[in-house]
Design a protein around this motif. Structure first.
Motif, PDB file in Angstrom:
ATOM      1  N   HIS A 128       0.804  -1.217   0.000  1.00 55.55           N
ATOM      2  CA  HIS A 128       0.000   0.000   0.000  1.00 55.55           C
ATOM      3  C   HIS A 128       0.838   1.268   0.000  1.00 55.55           C
ATOM      4  O   HIS A 128       0.313   2.364  -0.191  1.00 55.55           O
ATOM      5  N   SER A 129       2.149   1.142   0.176  1.00 57.42           N
ATOM      6  CA  SER A 129       2.980   2.340   0.123  1.00 57.42           C
ATOM      7  C   SER A 129       2.924   3.008  -1.242  1.00 57.42           C
ATOM      8  O   SER A 129       3.197   4.211  -1.359  1.00 57.42           O
ATOM      9  N   ILE A 130       2.542   2.275  -2.285  1.00 54.07           N
ATOM     10  CA  ILE A 130       2.481   2.881  -3.619  1.00 54.07           C
ATOM     11  C   ILE A 130       1.422   3.974  -3.696  1.00 54.07           C
ATOM     12  O   ILE A 130       1.509   4.874  -4.532  1.00 54.07           O
ATOM     13  N   THR A 131       0.407   3.916  -2.818  1.00 50.35           N
ATOM     14  CA  THR A 131      -0.730   4.829  -2.947  1.00 50.35           C
ATOM     15  C   THR A 131      -0.347   6.273  -2.685  1.00 50.35           C
ATOM     16  O   THR A 131      -0.864   7.185  -3.347  1.00 50.35           O
ATOM     17  N   ALA A 132       0.543   6.519  -1.734  1.00 46.48           N
ATOM     18  CA  ALA A 132       0.974   7.906  -1.525  1.00 46.48           C
ATOM     19  C   ALA A 132       1.622   8.443  -2.788  1.00 46.48           C
ATOM     20  O   ALA A 132       1.399   9.598  -3.174  1.00 46.48           O
ATOM     21  N   SER A 188      -8.868   3.784  -3.644  1.00 47.33           N
ATOM     22  CA  SER A 188      -7.789   2.857  -3.284  1.00 47.33           C
ATOM     23  C   SER A 188      -8.391   1.664  -2.548  1.00 47.33           C
ATOM     24  O   SER A 188      -9.162   1.837  -1.596  1.00 47.33           O
ATOM     25  N   VAL A 189      -8.036   0.452  -2.984  1.00 44.89           N
ATOM     26  CA  VAL A 189      -8.564  -0.771  -2.393  1.00 44.89           C
ATOM     27  C   VAL A 189      -7.414  -1.644  -1.901  1.00 44.89           C
ATOM     28  O   VAL A 189      -6.609  -2.130  -2.701  1.00 44.89           O
ATOM     29  N   ASP A 190      -7.346  -1.815  -0.602  1.00 42.55           N
ATOM     30  CA  ASP A 190      -6.453  -2.807   0.000  1.00 42.55           C
ATOM     31  C   ASP A 190      -7.269  -4.085   0.152  1.00 42.55           C
ATOM     32  O   ASP A 190      -8.324  -4.079   0.799  1.00 42.55           O
TER      33      ASP A 190
END
Length: 331
Positions: free
Chosen positions: A128-132, A244-246
């Motif tokens: 999820h670090s890609i989302t920033a 954004s979907v985790d």
């Protein structure tokens, strides 16, 4: 486009009849010339997880799972074969510098989002670090727009940087701190659940103006009511929406291979799919990302199929948006 290379995996299923269009054959690599409606790009970075995981391989697992999918869904009575959806490829990352890798992802998405004519990008992580990074790219290419964020997750992902928390636990805090286009009052978190969160981080999110709908709230009120409220909040005073979907937002029975902690009290898969169908139709939704799928832990491709269905259901909604079939449902 900077840092974008050809897809690592290209599936070409030999068997297909003339009325049964397989997704793996339908989504072909993009030549960067054809006008498209949506593009799928892999951001195979998993250096932000606290534990070594294989979420870098998520896109390839989903590409393989598309062997089983066709372009038609009787649930929504949509056939997406008329959409132009292409595989943009994989974003190149480094094996030694996680921050440089995230810079590559931000730069690649900036180029993708600047492409003319525009299309809807779907980014597959990675953690999820890609989302920033991807939200920063989204905001850079819309400097005069206010952006709302709809975040589906088991966790708030606002871990304090000074605590040395993992990058995958900090993206939403990172968005708030580095994206002036995004106001906390337009951030809605859906599906937060389980004994795997921090009350202090929840309070911090609320202090920023976040709205939080837990998975339990969604079960009690129903996804249609909650999603309508979420879209209204994220849309208030904004020009576009980012989703954004985790995958760990789901109950563990649907996401055995989620990278994050999973528990049985997450969202039902059918509720998340209904949300994706509605969000695909929404005229202001400009981008979707899916993160935290760890193929090494999957069983009989269950999580790969679930994640693939999320993408296809979103595309089903996008078909209605772009083709005007039946129109937007009005959420």
């Amino acid at each position: 486009m900077r840092h974008v290379v050809q897809p690592e995996l290209r599936r070409n299923l030999a068997w297909e009849d003339s009325h049964d269009h397989r997704i793996c054959n339908w989504i072909t690599p993009w030549d960067f010339k054809e006008v498209i409606d949506a593009g799928i790009v892999s951001a195979p970075f998993c250096g932000g997880n606290a534990r070594p995981l294989s979420s870098w391989a998520a896109a390839n697992a989903i590409r393989t799972s598309f062997d089983e999918n066709t372009t038609y869904s009787p649930d929504y009575d949509v056939d997406i074969q008329d959409l132009k959806v292409r595989d943009i490829g994989d974003i190149r990352i480094t094996s030694t510098d996680p921050y440089k890798s995230l810079d590559y992802i931000e730069e690649a998405l900036t180029d993708i989002l600047s492409f003319t004519p525009s299309f809807v990008p779907i980014a597959i992580g990675g953690d999820h670090s890609i989302t920033a990074a991807t939200v920063r790219a989204y905001c850079k290419t819309r400097p005069d727009e206010r952006v709302g964020l709809l975040h589906f997750d088991a966790h708030n992902d606002v871990r304090a940087f000074e605590e040395g928390g993992s990058l995958s636990g900090t993206p939403i805090r990172g968005v708030i701190q580095t994206c002036p286009n995004v106001s906390g009052s337009n951030v809605v978190q859906l599906g937060i659940h389980g004994f795997m969160n921090s009350s202090k981080y929840k309070r911090w999110a609320e202090e920023q103006g976040f709205t939080i709908f837990t998975a339990r709230t969604i079960r009690k009120r129903g996804i249609d009511e909650v999603l309508k409220a979420a879209i209204d909040i994220a849309s208030k005073g904004t020009d576009s929406l980012y989703v954004s979907v985790d995958i760990d937002v789901l109950s563990q029975v649907y996401a055995l291979a989620a990278s994050g902690s999973i528990t049985p009290d997450g969202m039902e898969a059918v509720d998340l799919l209904d949300a994706m169908f509605t969000l695909g139709q929404h005229p202001n939704v400009g981008m979707l990302d899916l993160v935290e799928f760890n193929p090494a832990a999957d069983f009989r491709n269950l999580t790969a199929r679930t994640t693939g269905s999320i993408i296809l259901t979103f595309l089903g909604g996008l078909l209605l948006r772009l083709k005007g079939a039946n129109g937007y449902r009005g959420y």
